[in-house]
Design an enzyme around this catalytic site. Structure first.
Site, PDB file in Angstrom:
ATOM      1  N   PRO A 172      16.127 -10.248   9.990  1.00  0.00           N
ATOM      2  CA  PRO A 172      15.368 -11.499  10.139  1.00  0.00           C
ATOM      3  C   PRO A 172      15.922 -12.642   9.287  1.00  0.00           C
ATOM      4  O   PRO A 172      15.842 -13.803   9.674  1.00  0.00           O
ATOM      5  CB  PRO A 172      13.952 -11.108   9.686  1.00  0.00           C
ATOM      6  CG  PRO A 172      13.867  -9.638   9.970  1.00  0.00           C
ATOM      7  CD  PRO A 172      15.237  -9.096   9.735  1.00  0.00           C
ATOM      8  N   ALA A 182      19.205 -12.588   8.066  1.00  0.00           N
ATOM      9  CA  ALA A 182      20.670 -12.496   8.026  1.00  0.00           C
ATOM     10  C   ALA A 182      21.211 -12.362   9.442  1.00  0.00           C
ATOM     11  O   ALA A 182      21.314 -11.260   9.978  1.00  0.00           O
ATOM     12  CB  ALA A 182      21.102 -11.303   7.181  1.00  0.00           C
ATOM     13  N   THR A 215      20.790  -4.231  20.385  1.00  0.00           N
ATOM     14  CA  THR A 215      21.005  -3.966  21.814  1.00  0.00           C
ATOM     15  C   THR A 215      21.043  -2.459  22.041  1.00  0.00           C
ATOM     16  O   THR A 215      21.626  -1.734  21.233  1.00  0.00           O
ATOM     17  CB  THR A 215      22.317  -4.614  22.294  1.00  0.00           C
ATOM     18  OG1 THR A 215      22.267  -6.006  21.993  1.00  0.00           O
ATOM     19  CG2 THR A 215      22.524  -4.431  23.785  1.00  0.00           C
ATOM     20  N   GLY A 232      24.612 -27.171  44.732  1.00  0.00           N
ATOM     21  CA  GLY A 232      23.543 -28.155  44.883  1.00  0.00           C
ATOM     22  C   GLY A 232      22.196 -27.510  44.661  1.00  0.00           C
ATOM     23  O   GLY A 232      22.059 -26.587  43.848  1.00  0.00           O
ATOM     24  N   GLU A 251      26.996 -11.202  18.636  1.00  0.00           N
ATOM     25  CA  GLU A 251      28.259 -10.763  18.005  1.00  0.00           C
ATOM     26  C   GLU A 251      28.930 -11.927  17.267  1.00  0.00           C
ATOM     27  O   GLU A 251      30.152 -12.064  17.268  1.00  0.00           O
ATOM     28  CB  GLU A 251      29.191 -10.118  19.024  1.00  0.00           C
ATOM     29  CG  GLU A 251      28.620  -8.812  19.557  1.00  0.00           C
ATOM     30  CD  GLU A 251      29.634  -7.909  20.228  1.00  0.00           C
ATOM     31  OE1 GLU A 251      30.824  -8.005  19.910  1.00  0.00           O
ATOM     32  OE2 GLU A 251      29.207  -7.094  21.057  1.00  0.00           O
ATOM     33  N   THR A 259      27.767 -16.141  16.380  1.00  0.00           N
ATOM     34  CA  THR A 259      27.636 -17.360  17.202  1.00  0.00           C
ATOM     35  C   THR A 259      29.008 -18.029  17.310  1.00  0.00           C
ATOM     36  O   THR A 259      29.910 -17.781  16.513  1.00  0.00           O
ATOM     37  CB  THR A 259      26.678 -18.361  16.532  1.00  0.00           C
ATOM     38  OG1 THR A 259      27.258 -18.749  15.280  1.00  0.00           O
ATOM     39  CG2 THR A 259      25.297 -17.759  16.312  1.00  0.00           C
ATOM     40  N   GLU A 292      29.705 -20.935  16.612  1.00  0.00           N
ATOM     41  CA  GLU A 292      29.967 -21.745  15.409  1.00  0.00           C
ATOM     42  C   GLU A 292      30.653 -20.876  14.347  1.00  0.00           C
ATOM     43  O   GLU A 292      31.600 -21.303  13.687  1.00  0.00           O
ATOM     44  CB  GLU A 292      28.649 -22.318  14.854  1.00  0.00           C
ATOM     45  CG  GLU A 292      28.032 -23.434  15.698  1.00  0.00           C
ATOM     46  CD  GLU A 292      27.396 -22.931  16.989  1.00  0.00           C
ATOM     47  OE1 GLU A 292      27.115 -21.721  17.092  1.00  0.00           O
ATOM     48  OE2 GLU A 292      27.179 -23.752  17.905  1.00  0.00           O
TER      49      GLU A 292
END
Lengths: 403, 264
Positions: free
Chosen positions: A132, A134, A162, A359, A383, A385, A387
């Site tokens: 939560p 880290a 996962t 469309g 795995e 972000t 960034e």
């Protein structure tokens, strides 16, 4: 001149994989019903994939794997992701980051004990790093492991796991020496489902990849025998980062499968749909989008599979307890970060291009675009972000002295 | 229980088909794939392996290198493969090919079942099974599915619109229906296939008493003439643009579902 060619076994595997997914998996895929709930982890499909060898593709034959390496593994993810992103996610978490550390860093006893069942898909693996407090800053994990005679006592909470509740073998990172931080203070452990003190928390209700399982796992005085310690004390962060490097290349292969799927759907529509008296594909604005998707897929494919062969060499060094050349380690890490960030973002752009090609039809449930729109964003997040990937890439660049 | 599967090859890329103006024959890129109809035969062999402990081997014939096609077939879990080679193979018609296969099977040993495709894009294939069964003096079941071993082989067989339950005493030659559900090679099968040795045997080595090749040679001449006539007709039809003509032929075959999809 650079020439990249697949080995014969990989060419055969690609074909076998594609036809198996098309003929046997696609007809079984159920819609990922939206709305409250957490989707369906489809055990019949998982068992079918297991029988085909999908859960042990990269690992050596002596442990029950197929021996097809990272290249073969990327092929599985590419083909699966083109059919259903959730299935690629399940295989990726099991193979790339759940089981891989056991092969790379496990003792011979641990390999013999766990790999055959994990390679056959009899048991599924998961990877527990994020907490939560880290996520991107994985070095600040708080889950503690304290030695008590021949056991370790784990306390803490892992999130975004996962395969969470469906897995039976978990690779868990925990702090063993807070004073040392990530470099020397984190150790990895193999935790089996059913261990006393291991409990499941929230099962996540996600926007996308709804047919995969994502859970919170809580350790409360969970006792693990020392024989389940994975690698030396204090080297858990290296275990995690090494697994993530290979995992990110696989993740790129999954994104590539998604890009190709969208490209093909757009090409089919552009050929057959008539707008203003001419096929949609005759319009230049549509052609540009098709061309962009084709170009991106072409370059991504080369980068992914070329890097996958490099990952194989990297993994072989580690698995055989050989010193990994520093240049190889850094190159794999940098390339994996670039592949993960770039392909996931290209997939995001491809979804937008596909929406423009389709469309208003694109937002309808019956087309693949709507689902891709929900499945894609997580690839830019999990795995590491994008960034964080950019930070990894930039750090590597700055380390080099071009002068 | 030993099973033998006969496999064949098709060009991998019909898109590259050309008409050779000089010879009037269709030319393809050398790359070959496993004939798609053989997948049903291999799938039946895989089922016999899984459910009844059978082992199966492959037999193919080729005047050109077809290692890729044979490896693809090996990936289904075959224990080995023999490829008959030589100039006579390429020109042999269905009857001749059946005789050649029979000679190879005598060389290989005894099998409980010999399986081959019930249909094929190559028209002469229809004659192979009959010729083979006749040469080996074995019973023939056509368009078979759900083979079950036992004191007698039992299976389903389609004749016209009807399906029949068939019982056969002893070893059997069976053409396998394309109703048999397709299976796919496993990851382990693929890797094994690459490392298995494919044995090649020139056809003349099987002609111990000197009677096989003369029969094939005579038939080969007949077949070549027939092929040349057919190719000439194609050339005439598409005389203005042979390349487009070849593409038309390719597309026609593809539309019938007789060739695998081009790779993505």
């Amino acid at each position: 001149m650079i020439e990249f060619r697949f080995k014969r076994e990989h060419e055969l595997w690609r074909k076998a994989c594609r036809e198996f997914v098309r003929d046997e998996i696609v007809p079984m895929i159920k819609p990922d019903e939206k709305g409250p709930g957490h989707g369906t982890f489809d055990w019949p499909i998982v068992k079918k994939m297991a029988k085909q060898g999908f859960f042990g593709v990269p690992f050596p034959r002596e442990y029950g794997g197929a021996g097809l390496g990272e290249v073969g593994y990327c092929m599985v993810l590419e083909e699966l992701a083109a059919a259903e992103a959730s299935l690629g996610t399940t295989i990726g978490a099991h193979t790339g980051i759940g089981t891989m550390p056991i092969w790379l860093f496990g003792t011979e006893e641990q390999r013999q004990r766990y790999l055959p069942q994990l390679c056959s898909g009899e048991r599924i693996a998961a990877f527990c790093l994020t907490e939560p407090t880290a996520g991107s800053d994985a070095a600040s994990i708080k889950t503690r492991a304290v030695k008590d005679k021949d056991e370790w006592v784990l306390n803490g909470t892992k999130i975004w796991v996962t395969n969470g509740k469906e897995a039976e073998v978990y690779t868990v990172m925990a702090v063993t020496d807070p004073a040392l931080g990530a470099q020397g203070g984190v150790t990895s452990f193999i935790v089996e489902k059913g261990a006393a003190g291991m409990n499941f928390g929230t099962i996540e209700d996600k926007m996308g990849i709804r047919n995969s399982s994502t859970a919170e796992i809580i350790f409360e005085n969970c006792r693990i025998p020392d024989e389940n310690r994975l690698g030396p004390v204090g080297e858990g962060f290296i275990t995690a980062l090494t697994a993530l490097d290979g995992g990110r290349v696989g993740l790129g292969a999954g994104a590539l499968g998604g890009i190709k799927q969208l490209r093909d759907a757009c090409v089919r529509l552009a050929r057959h749909k008539v707008v203003d008296g001419q096929p949609l594909g005759e319009h230049q604005s549509i052609q540009w989008k098709l061309a962009d998707m084709a170009m991106e897929a072409f370059f991504a494919e080369f980068a992914i599979y070329d890097t996958a062969t490099m990952v194989d060499a990297y993994h072989d060094h580690i698995a055989h307890r050989e010193k990994v050349p520093r240049a190889l380690r850094e190159e794999v890490s940098r390339r994996a970060a670039m592949i993960k960030a770039h392909t996931s973002e290209v997939l995001g752009r491809s979804v937008e291009w596909a929406l423009e090609v389709f469309g208003s039809d694109g937002i309808l449930d019956q087309w693949t675009i709507e689902k891709a729109f929900r499945d894609e964003p997580i690839l830019e997040i999990f795995e590491g972000t994008n960034e964080i990937q950019r930070v990894i890439i930039a750090r590597e660049l700055l380390k080099e002295d071009p002068l | 229980m030993k099973v033998l599967v006969l496999v064949s090859q098709v060009p991998a890329k019909l898109e590259f088909a050309r008409l050779d103006k000089r010879t009037g024959r269709l030319e393809f890129e050398p790359e070959r794939l496993l004939n798609p109809v053989d997948v049903h035969v291999l799938s039946e062999a895989v089922r016999l392996k899984e459910e009844h402990g059978a082992t199966f081997e492959l037999l193919a014939a080729s005047s050109e290198a077809n290692e890729d096609a044979v490896r693809e077939a090996l990936a289904y879990g075959a224990a080995g493969a023999l490829v008959l080679t030589g100039p006579h193979v390429g020109g042999a018609d269905g009857v001749g090919l059946g005789v050649a296969f029979a000679a190879a099977i005598r060389h290989l040993g005894k099998f409980d079942a010999i399986l081959l495709a019930a249909s094929s894009p190559a028209p002469e294939w229809g004659l192979v099974a009959g010729s083979l069964a006749d040469a080996l003096e074995m019973p023939l079941v056509v368009d078979a599915a759900h083979l079950r071993p036992g004191p007698k082989w039992t299976c389903e067989s389609a004749l016209g619109r009807d399906r029949w339950g068939v019982e056969v005493q002893g070893a059997v030659v069976a053409t396998i229906s394309d109703r048999v559900p397709k299976r796919h090679p496993t990851a382990w099968g693929v890797v094994d296939a690459v490392h298995r040795t494919i044995v090649t045997k020139p056809l003349h080595e099987l002609d111990a008493d000197g009677t096989l090749l003369p029969r094939l040679a005579a038939r080969a001449v007949l077949k070549r003439q027939s092929l040349e006539r057919k190719a000439k007709a194609e050339t005439e039809t598409f005389a203005d643009d042979p390349e487009d003509g070849a593409r038309l032929v390719a597309r026609r075959l593809k539309n019938k579902g007789l060739w695998p999809e081009a790779s993505r």
